[in-house]
Design an enzyme around this catalytic site. Structure first.
Site, PDB file in Angstrom:
ATOM      1  CE  LYS A   1      -8.917  -2.378   3.545  1.00  0.00           C
ATOM      2  NZ  LYS A   1      -8.167  -1.506   2.652  1.00  0.00           N
TER       3      LYS A   1
ATOM      4  CD1 TRP B   1      -2.448  -2.059   1.614  1.00  0.00           C
ATOM      5  CD2 TRP B   1      -3.104  -0.834  -0.148  1.00  0.00           C
ATOM      6  NE1 TRP B   1      -3.554  -2.674   1.064  1.00  0.00           N
ATOM      7  CE2 TRP B   1      -3.972  -1.942  -0.007  1.00  0.00           C
ATOM      8  CE3 TRP B   1      -3.332   0.057  -1.194  1.00  0.00           C
ATOM      9  CZ2 TRP B   1      -5.051  -2.174  -0.890  1.00  0.00           C
ATOM     10  CZ3 TRP B   1      -4.393  -0.168  -2.061  1.00  0.00           C
ATOM     11  CH2 TRP B   1      -5.237  -1.267  -1.894  1.00  0.00           C
TER      12      TRP B   1
ATOM     13  CG  ASP C   1      -3.120   4.193   4.293  1.00  0.00           C
ATOM     14  OD1 ASP C   1      -4.181   4.053   4.944  1.00  0.00           O
ATOM     15  OD2 ASP C   1      -2.897   3.580   3.234  1.00  0.00           O
TER      16      ASP C   1
HETATM   17  C1  LIG Z   1      -7.526  -1.001   1.576  1.00  0.00           C
HETATM   18  C2  LIG Z   1      -6.407  -0.073   1.733  1.00  0.00           C
HETATM   19  C3  LIG Z   1      -6.216   1.040   0.882  1.00  0.00           C
HETATM   20  C4  LIG Z   1      -6.999   1.304  -0.382  1.00  0.00           C
HETATM   21  O1  LIG Z   1      -8.297   1.432  -0.251  1.00  0.00           O
HETATM   22  P1  LIG Z   1      -9.277   1.646  -1.504  1.00  0.00           P
HETATM   23  O2  LIG Z   1     -10.451   2.210  -0.813  1.00  0.00           O
HETATM   24  O3  LIG Z   1      -9.494   0.321  -2.127  1.00  0.00           O
HETATM   25  O4  LIG Z   1      -8.644   2.615  -2.444  1.00  0.00           O
HETATM   26  C5  LIG Z   1      -5.175   1.906   1.165  1.00  0.00           C
HETATM   27  N1  LIG Z   1      -4.348   1.688   2.195  1.00  0.00           N
HETATM   28  C6  LIG Z   1      -4.484   0.626   3.016  1.00  0.00           C
HETATM   29  C7  LIG Z   1      -3.540   0.444   4.158  1.00  0.00           C
HETATM   30  C8  LIG Z   1      -5.517  -0.279   2.808  1.00  0.00           C
HETATM   31  O5  LIG Z   1      -5.647  -1.337   3.629  1.00  0.00           O
END
Ligand SMILES: *Cc1c(COP(=O)(O)O)cnc(C)c1O
Length: 364
Positions: A197, A104, A173
């Site tokens: 999540k 990511w 993030d």
């Molecule tokens: C799932 C995820 C993303 C991306 O999410 P999308 O909504 O599919 O763009 C970004 N960073 C992390 C750490 C993730 O787990």
């Protein structure tokens, strides 16, 4: 052991708390005596204002967010915010520092490269299994910001500390571990998290941004990705994902009723220990290649070394026992158990017990 037809160990979209789903179900035909579904409310209505305000209020309480930070409900997913971070913030020096610790953060860095120069803080890694020692870091004091991914969802790596950037604004993030442990928000310039999540259904991204960084976006920044416009208009510049935001608010309330962040943190420790202990006590039958201090409490990737056929059998048998979405990410394979807030300790125990009995039956 579970109040649901299956135990969903998916990495995202993932399990939502049953109590929240029932609560949401009750609003589907007639929200708060409005006569309309929560999905049918105008985003300019008083009813929706209350949802927007309460959602913000709850997350401010949960994370102890001071007033010099704006709370935004945005769209475009985590991936949209990868671009937004660069478009809003890479204007000071035209460069930014990125910690690349997994899939990511690598994607975020690639997106940022469209808008400026990206420096890699860490030496290039053969495989993602740790966070290299501070002595190897290359931080640029002139960088516009420093970026890292607090929990790498695919690789199962979680930062056990907040990186010290010597005053350069820090962006994190937290898509897959927000609301699962206490942290000091004042150490950050921006924190963002896609909802699917730990927060709610897909469709909304929570962005927390320090107000003194607002208003510096590049002229090419799309309006819907401009943090300043979103903050000014209270996340109501255009039609927000109203239903996702409603469910997110209900999840915040659910967390508050269960001991807040501390409650989630305690349970996350219990759940992840159940699975890691099972791996570590399997005498090599299972293996998790992430070095211990950096193991994620949220996403536990593991393999059955030398036996890909047993991994297939494991996933099949787990599915027969109603444990679903345990397959590893398509880019890394193996098995991955995601243990977000909605997964109960009992459900993690069901998986740990199955792992033990599968090992005992199949060890050669
Ligand atoms: C799932 C995820 C993303 C991306 O999410 P999308 O909504 O599919 O763009 C970004 N960073 C992390 C750490 C993730 O787990």
């Amino acid at each position: 052991m579970s109040d649901r037809p299956v135990i969903n160990f998916g990495a995202g979209p993932s399990k939502l708390p049953t109590e929240v789903l029932i609560d949401v179900q009750n609003t589907l035909l007639n929200y708060d005596n409005s006569g309309m579904s929560v999905m049918e409310l105008s985003h300019r209505s008083k009813d929706y204002d209350k949802i927007n305000d309460n959602g913000q209020k709850c997350i401010r309480e949960l994370l102890n967010i001071p007033n010099d930070y704006a709370v935004l409900f945005m769209q475009g997913g985590g991936t949209g915010i990868f671009a937004a971070v660069a478009l809003n913030l890479m204007t000071k020096s035209g460069t930014a520092d990125y910690f690349i610790t997994g899939i990511w953060s690598a994607k975020a860095a690639k997106e940022a490269e469209k808008y400026g120069k990206v420096n890699s803080v860490l030496p290039k890694m053969e495989k993602y299994d740790e966070i290299p020692d501070k002595s190897t870091w290359k931080l640029d004091p002139n960088a516009s910001y420093v970026y890292y991914c607090d929990n790498e969802t695919v690789n199962g790596i979680e930062f056990p500390f907040i990186p010290d950037t010597k005053g350069v604004p820090l962006v994190a993030d937290m898509s897959s571990n927000i609301l699962t442990r206490k942290f000091d928000i004042t150490k950050f310039a921006i924190i963002f998290a896609g909802a699917q999540k730990n927060i709610g259904p897909p469709g909304v991204v929570l962005v927390i941004v320090k107000r003194d960084l607002l208003g510096k976006a590049m002229p090419i920044c799309p309006t819907v990705l401009d943090f300043n416009i979103m903050a000014r208009d209270n996340s109501l510049h255009n039609t927000p994902p109203t239903f996702s935001i409603f469910v997110m608010w209900r999840v915040f309330e659910w967390i508050k009723e269960r001991g807040g962040i501390k409650g989630m943190e305690d349970r996350a420790k219990q759940k992840s220990s159940l699975i890691y202990d099972t791996i570590d006590q399997s005498e090599g039958f299972y293996s998790c290649t992430v070095k211990k201090p950096y193991r994620s409490r949220m996403n536990v990737p593991f393999i059955i070394p030398g036996h890909p056929e047993l991994e297939v059998q494991f996933l099949n048998e787990a599915e027969q026992l109603k444990m679903v979405q345990l397959k590893g990410h398509r880019m890394v394979g193996g098995i991955r158990a995601s243990l977000y807030n909605a997964i109960t300790v009992d459900e993690a125990k069901v998986l740990a017990d199955f792992m033990k009995s599968f090992r005992n039956k199949n060890i050669k």
